[in-house]
Design an enzyme around this catalytic site. Structure first.
Site, PDB file in Angstrom:
ATOM      1  N   VAL A   1       1.312  -3.666   3.819  1.00 19.13           N
ATOM      2  CA  VAL A   1       1.307  -4.951   4.523  1.00 19.13           C
ATOM      3  C   VAL A   1       2.540  -5.803   4.198  1.00 19.13           C
ATOM      4  CG1 VAL A   1      -1.199  -5.031   4.864  1.00 19.13           C
ATOM      5  CG2 VAL A   1      -0.195  -6.103   2.825  1.00 19.13           C
TER       6      VAL A   1
ATOM      7  N   TYR B   1      -3.560   2.878   8.265  1.00 15.19           N
ATOM      8  CA  TYR B   1      -4.758   2.052   8.478  1.00 15.19           C
ATOM      9  C   TYR B   1      -5.576   2.636   9.628  1.00 15.19           C
ATOM     10  CZ  TYR B   1      -1.852  -0.968   5.625  1.00 15.19           C
ATOM     11  OH  TYR B   1      -1.045  -1.448   4.640  1.00 15.19           O
TER      12      TYR B   1
ATOM     13  N   TYR C   1      -4.247  -2.557 -10.010  1.00 17.71           N
ATOM     14  CA  TYR C   1      -3.960  -2.187  -8.615  1.00 17.71           C
ATOM     15  C   TYR C   1      -3.058  -3.235  -7.933  1.00 17.71           C
ATOM     16  CZ  TYR C   1      -4.903  -2.225  -3.611  1.00 17.71           C
ATOM     17  OH  TYR C   1      -4.753  -2.300  -2.252  1.00 17.71           O
TER      18      TYR C   1
ATOM     19  N   SER D   1       0.794  -1.246   0.000  1.00 17.15           N
ATOM     20  CA  SER D   1       0.000   0.000   0.000  1.00 17.15           C
ATOM     21  C   SER D   1       0.818   1.284   0.000  1.00 17.15           C
ATOM     22  CB  SER D   1      -0.928   0.027   1.205  1.00 17.15           C
ATOM     23  OG  SER D   1      -2.138  -0.556   0.854  1.00 17.15           O
TER      24      SER D   1
ATOM     25  N   LYS E   1       0.186   3.541  -2.821  1.00 15.72           N
ATOM     26  CA  LYS E   1      -0.974   4.449  -2.888  1.00 15.72           C
ATOM     27  C   LYS E   1      -0.560   5.928  -2.765  1.00 15.72           C
ATOM     28  CE  LYS E   1      -4.441   1.136  -1.053  1.00 15.72           C
ATOM     29  NZ  LYS E   1      -3.938  -0.149  -0.628  1.00 15.72           N
TER      30      LYS E   1
HETATM   31  N1  GLU Z   1      -2.359  -5.480  -2.037  1.00 18.12           N
HETATM   32  C1  GLU Z   1      -2.886  -5.353  -0.704  1.00 18.12           C
HETATM   33  C2  GLU Z   1      -4.393  -5.417  -0.700  1.00 18.12           C
HETATM   34  O1  GLU Z   1      -5.006  -4.879  -1.568  1.00 18.12           O
HETATM   35  C3  GLU Z   1      -2.385  -4.076  -0.145  1.00 18.12           C
HETATM   36  C4  GLU Z   1      -2.770  -3.935   1.271  1.00 18.12           C
HETATM   37  C5  GLU Z   1      -1.932  -2.961   2.022  1.00 18.12           C
HETATM   38  O2  GLU Z   1      -0.710  -2.939   1.951  1.00 18.12           O
HETATM   39  O3  GLU Z   1      -2.571  -2.193   2.754  1.00 18.12           O
HETATM   40  O4  GLU Z   1      -4.999  -6.004   0.152  1.00 18.12           O
END
Ligand code: GLU
Length: 310
Positions: free
Chosen positions: A264, A246, A196, A70, A73
């Protein structure tokens, strides 16, 4: 902020952070829906600091590639804002902390398909859809952006990790279908999720990520020129502070006092506005999905240096 980068010397301090925080025994968890992440040794720990003055300090496993997940992002948001002079993106995604898990479906249903922020999965799917309108392979554009900013050919796709996550993507597909149903997705749900997941699968080192994130600490100035305006850089930092960790953004702000974005894969990118970007990585996660050792190390580093936006 009064702390200077050379008092006390950063290199030995990072070495000491590694000695103090490298996990000695297995604790924490790995995400169940990305099997390849479970194979990373629990005692990996790296940290890197890239400064606005052009220096890079690193210690531990700072040159070992890991899955950025993530953290991608932050960069896709910057890329989307760069080409969004009309502000159209902000009619499709909000800028509020979600208070729910990063992949929660409930809130999206209740709030009629408008994700709370670009750093939860639903929001990142909207950002990806937005990017794909002009650049169908937004993941490839992200990879080339990251390579350009880190000044290295290092970043690469982990094709096997992407394939394994894609075959476990029911929840992200559900989010994308919800978005589509509410008229907030233009491409197909499948195409957006595939793109994604590839963005998340990019492998980078702490050194590369710290260098790539430096534009956010340096008024939007990146390795190859202006990435975003000074005010956009400030705004992205604000979203990191409120939404980047998060459902533990408040706790992280309390302990570290700096804008951060977690993945994650165990990485955390942190911005010290005007000074530097920091990347720390250790793969085992706490209950909210943030690196256990990484969060502790950043709290320690901000205490030792006085780096904070407060
Ligand atoms: N590829 C992971 C998902 O979509 C990323 C989650 C993350 O790092 O927050 O669940």
């Amino acid at each position: 902020m009064t702390t200077t980068l050379d008092a006390p010397p950063l290199g030995p301090m990072l070495d000491d952070i590694v000695r103090s925080h490298r996990p000695q025994r297995e604790a924490g968890s790995v995400p169940a829906h990305i099997p390849s992440l479970a194979a990373v040794p629990f005692n990996r720990f790296g940290i890197a600091v890239a400064t606005a003055a052009g220096e890079v300090f690193a210690s531990g496993d700072a040159d070992v590639p890991f899955s950025i997940q993530s953290i991608s992002k932050v960069f896709t948001l910057a890329m989307a804002l760069r080409r969004d002079s009309s502000g159209a993106l902000w009619s499709r995604v909000l800028r509020e902390p979600s208070g729910t898990a990063f992949n929660s479906l409930v809130q999206l249903e209740v709030e009629h398909g408008i994700p709370r922020n670009p750093f939860i999965n639903a929001g990142a799917l909207v950002v990806t859809d937005h990017l794909m309108e002009e650049t169908p392979d937004a993941a490839a554009a992200l990879l080339s952006f990251l390579s350009g900013q880190s000044g290295q050919a290092g970043p690469f796709f982990d094709v096997a990790a992407a394939a394994s996550e894609l075959s476990n993507s029911s929840r992200n597909l559900a989010l994308a279908h919800f978005l589509k149903n509410f008229g907030n997705l233009r491409q197909s749900a499948e195409a957006v999720v595939e793109n994604y997941v590839r963005q998340c699968s990019i492998m980078m080192t702490c050194v590369e990520l710290a260098k790539a994130g430096l534009f956010l600490a340096d008024d939007g100035r990146g390795a190859l020129g202006t990435v975003v305006s000074r005010s956009e850089a400030k705004r992205i930092g604000s979203i990191m502070l409120t939404c980047g960790m998060y459902d533990a953004a408040g706790e992280f702000a309390y302990r570290v006092g700096l804008p951060g974005k977690s993945g994650v894969g165990g990485g955390i990118l942190v911005i010290v506005p005007g000074h530097c970007a920091i990347c720390v990585w250790s793969p085992r996660l706490d209950a909210k999905g943030n690196s256990l050792a990484g969060s502790a190390a950043l709290a320690d580093l901000s205490d030792r240096t006085g780096w904070s936006v407060f």
